[in-house]
Design a protein around this motif. Sequence first.
Motif, PDB file in Angstrom:
ATOM      1  N   UNK A  87       0.747  -1.103  -0.192  1.00  0.00           N
ATOM      2  CA  UNK A  87       0.159  -0.109   0.055  1.00  0.00           C
ATOM      3  C   UNK A  87       1.087   1.157  -0.012  1.00  0.00           C
ATOM      4  N   UNK A  88       0.509   2.243  -0.816  1.00  0.00           N
ATOM      5  CA  UNK A  88       0.994   3.422  -0.929  1.00  0.00           C
ATOM      6  C   UNK A  88       0.536   4.359   0.302  1.00  0.00           C
ATOM      7  N   UNK A  89       0.881   5.163   0.972  1.00  0.00           N
ATOM      8  CA  UNK A  89       0.303   6.177   2.023  1.00  0.00           C
ATOM      9  C   UNK A  89       1.112   7.648   1.786  1.00  0.00           C
ATOM     10  N   UNK A  90       0.389   8.484   2.620  1.00  0.00           N
ATOM     11  CA  UNK A  90       0.861   9.976   2.327  1.00  0.00           C
ATOM     12  C   UNK A  90       2.162  10.443   3.252  1.00  0.00           C
ATOM     13  N   UNK A  91       2.381   9.193   3.994  1.00  0.00           N
ATOM     14  CA  UNK A  91       3.791   9.443   4.854  1.00  0.00           C
ATOM     15  C   UNK A  91       3.280  10.346   6.512  1.00  0.00           C
ATOM     16  N   UNK A  92       1.696  10.308   6.565  1.00  0.00           N
ATOM     17  CA  UNK A  92       1.337  11.078   7.624  1.00  0.00           C
ATOM     18  C   UNK A  92       0.514   9.993   8.533  1.00  0.00           C
ATOM     19  N   UNK A  93      -0.173   9.399   7.924  1.00  0.00           N
ATOM     20  CA  UNK A  93      -1.305   8.474   8.705  1.00  0.00           C
ATOM     21  C   UNK A  93      -1.291   7.105   7.926  1.00  0.00           C
ATOM     22  N   UNK A  94      -0.892   6.188   8.661  1.00  0.00           N
ATOM     23  CA  UNK A  94      -0.833   4.825   8.181  1.00  0.00           C
ATOM     24  C   UNK A  94      -2.296   4.091   7.897  1.00  0.00           C
ATOM     25  N   UNK A  95      -2.520   3.862   6.673  1.00  0.00           N
ATOM     26  CA  UNK A  95      -3.684   3.221   5.984  1.00  0.00           C
ATOM     27  C   UNK A  95      -4.190   1.932   6.877  1.00  0.00           C
ATOM     28  N   UNK A  96      -4.277   1.938   8.110  1.00  0.00           N
ATOM     29  CA  UNK A  96      -4.457   0.484   8.809  1.00  0.00           C
ATOM     30  C   UNK A  96      -5.276   1.012  10.193  1.00  0.00           C
TER      31      UNK A  96
END
Length: 215
Positions: A98-107
């Motif tokens: 998964x790619x994320x925005x570096x701020x909030x982990x997508x879990x």
Amino acid sequence: MDNNNYIPALRFNWLTKLYNPLVAFTMPEAKFKKALIEQAHIEPNHRVLDFGVGTATLSLMIKDTNPLSEVNGVDVDEKILTIAEKKIKKAKAKIFITKYDGVKLPYADISFDRVLTSLVFHHLTAEQKHNSLKEIKRVLKPNGELHIADWGKASSVLMRSLFFFVQLLDGFKTTNDNVKGLLPAYIENAGFKKVEVKKNYSTIFGTLTLYKALN
Ligand SMILES: C[S@@+](CC[C@H](N)C(=O)[O-])C[C@H]1O[C@@H](n2cnc3c(N)ncnc32)[C@H](O)[C@@H]1O
């Protein structure tokens, strides 16, 4: 922070494709990643996160040694994730990237048994180090474990001098606190317990350290 605010694996995007061969050639990569996986004592039902998965070398090793665990990889760099996806497909492995925005982990909160991460924290500013550790803590279950491999406190004057080359490549701002041995303090400040230095490796780029911490 947004997607543009990160340091690619080899500082410059055009070097990303050289990342795999360079690390394998210059570092005891297989050795320290194997040791990181061993110290994590992953169990068959465990849900594992590889934070800053890069080209998925560590994730593939985790899945290979623990086929019944669920392995997830997250990263901010789309380009490196394309390489990861190709490697995972070639290995016919089941790893969730998964790619994320570096701020909030997508879990979700409290959703992982283990978080492993290799050579990521020296790419993060002080604020990013702190926020990433808080996010990792959020997604870890109670008594879940964090296992970090990254540049640590230089074990000798030689190791400190060699690390200068890493600093030239990756920048002083994100690497200084690593070589000063401050990662354990960051980990504790984020609320982790029992922070330990498990191992040190002398490499041609300086001292590489394995850390363990408990949620
Ligand atoms: C030197 S590479 C290490 C990759 C891989 N973990 C390994 O050991 O080969 C550093 C990785 O950290 C990623 N990274 C940079 N900033 C990040 C952030 N805020 N959160 C997660 N990953 C990040 C980069 O995109 C890159 O894939």
